[in-house]
Design a protein around this motif. Structure first.
Motif, PDB file in Angstrom:
ATOM      1  N   ASP A 110       0.833  -1.204   0.000  1.00  0.00           N
ATOM      2  CA  ASP A 110       0.000   0.000   0.000  1.00  0.00           C
ATOM      3  C   ASP A 110       0.869   1.256   0.000  1.00  0.00           C
ATOM      4  O   ASP A 110       0.537   2.254  -0.643  1.00  0.00           O
ATOM      5  N   SER A 111       1.980   1.214   0.733  1.00  0.00           N
ATOM      6  CA  SER A 111       2.867   2.374   0.794  1.00  0.00           C
ATOM      7  C   SER A 111       3.514   2.645  -0.558  1.00  0.00           C
ATOM      8  O   SER A 111       3.770   3.797  -0.912  1.00  0.00           O
ATOM      9  N   VAL A 112       3.785   1.598  -1.327  1.00  0.00           N
ATOM     10  CA  VAL A 112       4.345   1.780  -2.668  1.00  0.00           C
ATOM     11  C   VAL A 112       3.370   2.578  -3.527  1.00  0.00           C
ATOM     12  O   VAL A 112       3.751   3.537  -4.207  1.00  0.00           O
ATOM     13  N   ALA A 113       2.101   2.213  -3.496  1.00  0.00           N
ATOM     14  CA  ALA A 113       1.082   2.921  -4.278  1.00  0.00           C
ATOM     15  C   ALA A 113       0.912   4.348  -3.791  1.00  0.00           C
ATOM     16  O   ALA A 113       0.726   5.282  -4.595  1.00  0.00           O
ATOM     17  N   GLN A 114       1.017   4.549  -2.480  1.00  0.00           N
ATOM     18  CA  GLN A 114       0.869   5.895  -1.927  1.00  0.00           C
ATOM     19  C   GLN A 114       2.039   6.789  -2.352  1.00  0.00           C
ATOM     20  O   GLN A 114       1.844   7.967  -2.660  1.00  0.00           O
ATOM     21  N   HIS A 115       3.234   6.229  -2.372  1.00  0.00           N
ATOM     22  CA  HIS A 115       4.390   6.993  -2.853  1.00  0.00           C
ATOM     23  C   HIS A 115       4.190   7.408  -4.311  1.00  0.00           C
ATOM     24  O   HIS A 115       4.522   8.536  -4.699  1.00  0.00           O
ATOM     25  N   ALA A 116       3.660   6.497  -5.115  1.00  0.00           N
ATOM     26  CA  ALA A 116       3.424   6.810  -6.520  1.00  0.00           C
ATOM     27  C   ALA A 116       2.428   7.949  -6.669  1.00  0.00           C
ATOM     28  O   ALA A 116       2.594   8.842  -7.517  1.00  0.00           O
ATOM     29  N   ALA A 117       1.390   7.965  -5.842  1.00  0.00           N
ATOM     30  CA  ALA A 117       0.398   9.039  -5.900  1.00  0.00           C
ATOM     31  C   ALA A 117       1.003  10.375  -5.470  1.00  0.00           C
ATOM     32  O   ALA A 117       0.716  11.421  -6.074  1.00  0.00           O
ATOM     33  N   ILE A 118       1.844  10.339  -4.444  1.00  0.00           N
ATOM     34  CA  ILE A 118       2.522  11.563  -4.004  1.00  0.00           C
ATOM     35  C   ILE A 118       3.409  12.100  -5.125  1.00  0.00           C
ATOM     36  O   ILE A 118       3.439  13.310  -5.400  1.00  0.00           O
ATOM     37  N   LEU A 119       4.113  11.190  -5.792  1.00  0.00           N
ATOM     38  CA  LEU A 119       4.983  11.589  -6.899  1.00  0.00           C
ATOM     39  C   LEU A 119       4.186  12.236  -8.030  1.00  0.00           C
ATOM     40  O   LEU A 119       4.612  13.244  -8.612  1.00  0.00           O
ATOM     41  N   ASP A 120       3.039  11.683  -8.342  1.00  0.00           N
ATOM     42  CA  ASP A 120       2.199  12.270  -9.392  1.00  0.00           C
ATOM     43  C   ASP A 120       1.795  13.696  -9.029  1.00  0.00           C
ATOM     44  O   ASP A 120       1.798  14.593  -9.886  1.00  0.00           O
ATOM     45  N   ALA A 121       1.435  13.912  -7.777  1.00  0.00           N
ATOM     46  CA  ALA A 121       1.044  15.249  -7.337  1.00  0.00           C
ATOM     47  C   ALA A 121       2.225  16.216  -7.401  1.00  0.00           C
ATOM     48  O   ALA A 121       2.069  17.374  -7.798  1.00  0.00           O
ATOM     49  N   ILE A 122       3.410  15.730  -7.032  1.00  0.00           N
ATOM     50  CA  ILE A 122       4.605  16.571  -7.087  1.00  0.00           C
ATOM     51  C   ILE A 122       4.913  16.960  -8.528  1.00  0.00           C
ATOM     52  O   ILE A 122       5.184  18.126  -8.832  1.00  0.00           O
ATOM     53  N   ARG A 123       4.870  15.971  -9.415  1.00  0.00           N
ATOM     54  CA  ARG A 123       5.147  16.246 -10.828  1.00  0.00           C
ATOM     55  C   ARG A 123       4.149  17.259 -11.400  1.00  0.00           C
ATOM     56  O   ARG A 123       4.496  18.063 -12.272  1.00  0.00           O
ATOM     57  N   GLY A 124       2.923  17.205 -10.903  1.00  0.00           N
ATOM     58  CA  GLY A 124       1.907  18.138 -11.378  1.00  0.00           C
ATOM     59  C   GLY A 124       1.935  19.476 -10.678  1.00  0.00           C
ATOM     60  O   GLY A 124       1.113  20.353 -10.980  1.00  0.00           O
ATOM     61  N   GLY A 125       2.859  19.646  -9.729  1.00  0.00           N
ATOM     62  CA  GLY A 125       2.968  20.911  -9.012  1.00  0.00           C
ATOM     63  C   GLY A 125       1.826  21.177  -8.055  1.00  0.00           C
ATOM     64  O   GLY A 125       1.593  22.317  -7.647  1.00  0.00           O
ATOM     65  N   ASP A 126       1.103  20.130  -7.656  1.00  0.00           N
ATOM     66  CA  ASP A 126      -0.053  20.284  -6.775  1.00  0.00           C
ATOM     67  C   ASP A 126       0.390  20.093  -5.326  1.00  0.00           C
ATOM     68  O   ASP A 126       0.368  18.977  -4.785  1.00  0.00           O
ATOM     69  N   ALA A 127       0.773  21.187  -4.687  1.00  0.00           N
ATOM     70  CA  ALA A 127       1.309  21.119  -3.332  1.00  0.00           C
ATOM     71  C   ALA A 127       0.272  20.646  -2.326  1.00  0.00           C
ATOM     72  O   ALA A 127       0.580  19.862  -1.415  1.00  0.00           O
TER      73      ALA A 127
END
Length: 232
Positions: A180-197
């Motif tokens: 689950d933490s792997v998937a959560q890290h991926a979601a955080i990364l997507d938000a970072i890449r999109g500049g969505d603080a």
């Protein structure tokens, strides 16, 4: 107190921090177990230092909730206390939420690359069931945001809160639930890449609060729900 057999020589300039780190890590990784009595003479022999930095390190560990001093009697490794663990988890979640919110607008390409590398290394460690490595790369992932936040007090607060979580996290990161933490890290990364603080901050908070740190380890049967358990 069964101390490790290898004697460590500590450099003078970082003596206090190194003694603290050595003892903290031994508590977190289970070398020094809950209820273990900590004797100055044995720690001196193990770390090759005098009693003064040992006492200073034990005071820091007591403030962090990892040891308990009994005046006039002894100092022991603190039991794993679910209430204290949850309290530390709540503080850590809030600090990492703030770090992400502050860091995302400041992140450059190099920092983003570091987060991506840490996320990939974390996933590999989880798949391989290497809890120690998973914890290391999980730290790397979140520490990029803490450093980029520009707020030094976040790291100071986390220094107190995080060690209490480590003993429980070691169990999670060798379990099936770690995926689950792997998937959560991926979601955080997507938000970072999109500049969505704001989204990165909310997901970081959720990542820390979702850790079931006081649950029992996941059994082989739980990890493979498709197998017949014989219960009908």
């Amino acid at each position: 107190m069964p101390v490790p057999s290898a004697v460590r020589t500590q450099p003078r300039e970082l003596l206090r921090d190194n003694v603290y780190t050595s003892l903290r890590d031994a508590i977190v990784d289970g070398t020094l177990s809950p209820g273990e009595r900590l004797r100055d003479t044995e720690i001196e022999a193990w770390l090759g230092v005098s009693r003064t930095p040992i006492r200073e390190a034990l005071l820091r560990l007591e403030r962090a909730g990892l040891v308990v001093s009994q005046p006039g009697r002894s100092t022991i490794v603190s039991p794993v206390d679910p209430a204290s663990t949850v309290s530390a988890q709540q503080i850590a979640a809030s600090m990492h939420e703030l770090a992400a919110r502050l860091a995302v607008p400041r992140l450059g390409g190099e920092a983003l690359a570091q987060i991506e590398t840490a996320a990939l290394a974390f996933e590999r460690a989880v798949v391989e069931g290497d809890g120690d490595r998973a914890l290391t790369h999980d730290d790397e992932f979140h520490d990029v945001l803490v450093r980029a936040s520009g707020n030094a007090m976040i790291a100071e607060v986390l220094e107190l809160a995080t060690p209490l979580l480590r003993r429980a996290e070691r169990t999670r990161f060798t379990s099936f639930a770690a995926r689950d933490s792997v998937a959560q890290h991926a979601a955080i990364l997507d938000a970072i890449r999109g500049g969505d603080a704001d989204r990165a901050a909310a997901l970081s908070r959720e990542n820390w609060l979702s850790l079931d740190l006081v649950a029992e380890p996941v059994s082989d049967t739980d990890a493979h729900p498709g197998e017949d358990t014989g219960t009908g």
